[in-house]
Every structure is written in C-alpha cells, then in structure tokens.
Design a protein around this motif. Structure first.
Motif, PDB file in Angstrom:
ATOM      1  N   ASN A  77       0.832  -1.209   0.000  1.00  0.00           N
ATOM      2  CA  ASN A  77       0.000   0.000   0.000  1.00  0.00           C
ATOM      3  C   ASN A  77       0.866   1.259   0.000  1.00  0.00           C
ATOM      4  O   ASN A  77       0.561   2.228  -0.688  1.00  0.00           O
ATOM      5  CB  ASN A  77      -0.946   0.007   1.198  1.00  0.00           C
ATOM      6  CG  ASN A  77      -2.030  -1.039   1.065  1.00  0.00           C
ATOM      7  OD1 ASN A  77      -2.451  -1.367  -0.047  1.00  0.00           O
ATOM      8  ND2 ASN A  77      -2.465  -1.585   2.182  1.00  0.00           N
ATOM      9  N   LYS A  80       2.295   1.776  -3.443  1.00  0.00           N
ATOM     10  CA  LYS A  80       1.281   2.323  -4.356  1.00  0.00           C
ATOM     11  C   LYS A  80       1.092   3.818  -4.127  1.00  0.00           C
ATOM     12  O   LYS A  80       0.947   4.590  -5.079  1.00  0.00           O
ATOM     13  CB  LYS A  80      -0.054   1.584  -4.186  1.00  0.00           C
ATOM     14  CG  LYS A  80      -0.031   0.190  -4.776  1.00  0.00           C
ATOM     15  CD  LYS A  80      -1.347  -0.523  -4.541  1.00  0.00           C
ATOM     16  CE  LYS A  80      -1.298  -1.927  -5.115  1.00  0.00           C
ATOM     17  NZ  LYS A  80      -2.521  -2.686  -4.820  1.00  0.00           N
ATOM     18  N   ARG A  81       1.105   4.233  -2.840  1.00  0.00           N
ATOM     19  CA  ARG A  81       0.981   5.667  -2.544  1.00  0.00           C
ATOM     20  C   ARG A  81       2.190   6.429  -3.084  1.00  0.00           C
ATOM     21  O   ARG A  81       2.051   7.533  -3.606  1.00  0.00           O
ATOM     22  CB  ARG A  81       0.843   5.889  -1.037  1.00  0.00           C
ATOM     23  CG  ARG A  81      -0.516   5.529  -0.490  1.00  0.00           C
ATOM     24  CD  ARG A  81      -0.739   6.054   0.929  1.00  0.00           C
ATOM     25  NE  ARG A  81       0.290   5.724   1.879  1.00  0.00           N
ATOM     26  CZ  ARG A  81       0.332   4.607   2.620  1.00  0.00           C
ATOM     27  NH1 ARG A  81      -0.614   3.696   2.483  1.00  0.00           N
ATOM     28  NH2 ARG A  81       1.297   4.398   3.467  1.00  0.00           N
ATOM     29  N   VAL A  83       4.093   5.552  -5.687  1.00  0.00           N
ATOM     30  CA  VAL A  83       4.015   5.573  -7.150  1.00  0.00           C
ATOM     31  C   VAL A  83       3.031   6.644  -7.621  1.00  0.00           C
ATOM     32  O   VAL A  83       3.261   7.306  -8.640  1.00  0.00           O
ATOM     33  CB  VAL A  83       3.648   4.176  -7.699  1.00  0.00           C
ATOM     34  CG1 VAL A  83       3.308   4.230  -9.174  1.00  0.00           C
ATOM     35  CG2 VAL A  83       4.796   3.200  -7.462  1.00  0.00           C
ATOM     36  N   ARG A  84       1.961   6.863  -6.870  1.00  0.00           N
ATOM     37  CA  ARG A  84       0.967   7.880  -7.250  1.00  0.00           C
ATOM     38  C   ARG A  84       1.531   9.301  -7.191  1.00  0.00           C
ATOM     39  O   ARG A  84       0.939  10.229  -7.732  1.00  0.00           O
ATOM     40  CB  ARG A  84      -0.273   7.770  -6.362  1.00  0.00           C
ATOM     41  CG  ARG A  84      -1.174   6.612  -6.742  1.00  0.00           C
ATOM     42  CD  ARG A  84      -2.557   6.745  -6.100  1.00  0.00           C
ATOM     43  NE  ARG A  84      -2.525   6.728  -4.652  1.00  0.00           N
ATOM     44  CZ  ARG A  84      -2.722   5.641  -3.904  1.00  0.00           C
ATOM     45  NH1 ARG A  84      -2.968   4.476  -4.462  1.00  0.00           N
ATOM     46  NH2 ARG A  84      -2.692   5.724  -2.595  1.00  0.00           N
ATOM     47  N   LEU A  85       2.679   9.485  -6.551  1.00  0.00           N
ATOM     48  CA  LEU A  85       3.310  10.807  -6.509  1.00  0.00           C
ATOM     49  C   LEU A  85       3.992  11.160  -7.831  1.00  0.00           C
ATOM     50  O   LEU A  85       4.420  12.297  -8.023  1.00  0.00           O
ATOM     51  CB  LEU A  85       4.357  10.855  -5.384  1.00  0.00           C
ATOM     52  CG  LEU A  85       3.832  10.724  -3.952  1.00  0.00           C
ATOM     53  CD1 LEU A  85       4.986  10.529  -2.990  1.00  0.00           C
ATOM     54  CD2 LEU A  85       2.999  11.937  -3.575  1.00  0.00           C
ATOM     55  N   TYR A  86       4.108  10.198  -8.744  1.00  0.00           N
ATOM     56  CA  TYR A  86       4.818  10.381 -10.011  1.00  0.00           C
ATOM     57  C   TYR A  86       3.833  10.448 -11.167  1.00  0.00           C
ATOM     58  O   TYR A  86       2.791   9.801 -11.148  1.00  0.00           O
ATOM     59  CB  TYR A  86       5.814   9.232 -10.226  1.00  0.00           C
ATOM     60  CG  TYR A  86       6.932   9.256  -9.209  1.00  0.00           C
ATOM     61  CD1 TYR A  86       8.153   9.832  -9.515  1.00  0.00           C
ATOM     62  CD2 TYR A  86       6.755   8.729  -7.942  1.00  0.00           C
ATOM     63  CE1 TYR A  86       9.171   9.882  -8.576  1.00  0.00           C
ATOM     64  CE2 TYR A  86       7.762   8.775  -6.991  1.00  0.00           C
ATOM     65  CZ  TYR A  86       8.971   9.359  -7.320  1.00  0.00           C
ATOM     66  OH  TYR A  86       9.958   9.411  -6.382  1.00  0.00           O
ATOM     67  N   ASP A  87       4.201  11.226 -12.197  1.00  0.00           N
ATOM     68  CA  ASP A  87       3.338  11.292 -13.380  1.00  0.00           C
ATOM     69  C   ASP A  87       3.682  10.146 -14.334  1.00  0.00           C
ATOM     70  O   ASP A  87       4.557   9.318 -14.046  1.00  0.00           O
ATOM     71  CB  ASP A  87       3.453  12.666 -14.063  1.00  0.00           C
ATOM     72  CG  ASP A  87       4.840  12.981 -14.595  1.00  0.00           C
ATOM     73  OD1 ASP A  87       5.649  12.050 -14.811  1.00  0.00           O
ATOM     74  OD2 ASP A  87       5.127  14.177 -14.811  1.00  0.00           O
TER      75      ASP A  87
END
Length: 196
Positions: A77, A80-81, A83-87
């Motif tokens: 988890n 995943k959080r 990775v969501r910081l990257y475009d």
C-alpha cells in the motif's frame, strides 16, 4: 581481582640468564618486585615491564558482528501511494508531506544524476528540475546533500553524486516509476549507478 596471566617466552635462555645474572650482580641489595619485573622484561628484549605487558597482554576478542535483521516485507500500500506521486513520464509530480516518503522519493532524484561526474550548481538544478514537476529543484538539491546522497564543495561550485546502494523500498520504487517508462531495472547502471 584476578590477574591476567602474562606468559614470557624467550628466544635464547642462555642469553636471558646472562643478562639477568649481570643485573643481579651489579645490584647490592635484593631488587624490589617492580625492579625484578623490569629486569626480567629487559632480559627478554623489552624496554621495561610496561612495554612487555602492553605487547604480551591478550587482545580482546571482538564480539561477532550482529546479524543484519531480516528485511521486512515491503508495504504494498505504501509503494502504491509512493508511485501515485509520479506522473506518467516518471517525474515526481508533488513533494510528499511525510518525511519517510520524502526520503524514499529522494532516491529517484539521486538516480537521475549521472555517477562519477562533477557538476556545477546550474547543471544539478537543471537535472533535478527535469525530474520533477512541482518547481523546487533547490529543495531537492538541498535535501540530497542533507541526506548524504549528494556531495558539494563548501563554496557550492562543484557537486557529485555519492555512490550508495538504495534501500529495497527505493529500488522497488525506481523499478516501478522508471521501469514502465524506460524498461530499466533497479540493478542497471543507469538506475543504481553501479553502486554496491
């Protein structure tokens, strides 16, 4: 208090006896305990008893190195959080608010700096600027220096990436963020810089 045994070994007992006898003969009275220890040490080839004791004392056996703790399983988890910081292009889109996540993200900034090269400040700023989208390369540069991943001269004219092996979580983040875009793996020289 128990005493440490100090074994005395001599290469030639005849020479040892001659030197000791000469010392005894030139002394008119019985030697004190310390004098006798010094005579014995000198006859064995040492400067004095202190010198003998320093070289003959058993060395402390170092304790075995503690075992490295087993790596903790990665928190899927959390990854995943992160990775969501990257475009979609693998650029850091926003700076996380939690310090632990910031430290992990700094490894992706470290990875964009080519290894074993010196850079001036504008070059480092440009490389970091191209790797993120929130417009603060100075923050990233300062954080990399504070974390010990980027070295700089006191006058801030020369910068160099410090070669280190990223922690497992950072390697996995590098793989996920850059792997989809470039196909590089965490162990590649382009990502990990050959650091060990």
């Amino acid at each position: 208090m128990s005493r440490t045994a100090l074994p005395l070994a001599v290469g030639d007992i005849a020479a040892f006896a001659r030197v000791l006898r000469a010392r005894i003969m030139e002394n008119e009275t019985a030697p004190s305990h310390l004098e006798l220890l010094n005579w014995l040490a000198r006859a064995a080839g040492y400067k004095n008893f202190q010198h003998f004791r320093a070289t003959a004392a058993p060395k402390a056996v170092p304790a075995p190195a503690p075992r490295a703790p087993a790596p903790e399983p990665m928190d899927e988890n959390r990854l995943k959080r992160l990775v969501r910081l990257y475009d979609a292009d693998g650029r850091l889109a926003r700076w996380p608010s939690k310090r632990g996540m910031q430290l992990t993200c700094l490894w992706t900034m470290w990875a964009v700096l080519p290894p074993r090269r010196d850079f001036d400040e504008p070059t480092v700023t440009g490389l970091l600027g191209a790797a993120h989208g929130f417009g603060d390369p100075v923050l990233l540069r300062r954080e990399l220096c504070d974390m010990g991943l980027l070295w700089r001269t006191p006058d801030c004219r020369v910068y160099r990436r410090i070669e280190r092996r990223p922690p497992p979580e950072a390697l996995e983040l590098l793989h996920r963020v850059r792997g989809g875009r470039t196909g590089s793996r965490p162990g590649d020289a382009s990502v990990a810089g050959g650091a060990s």
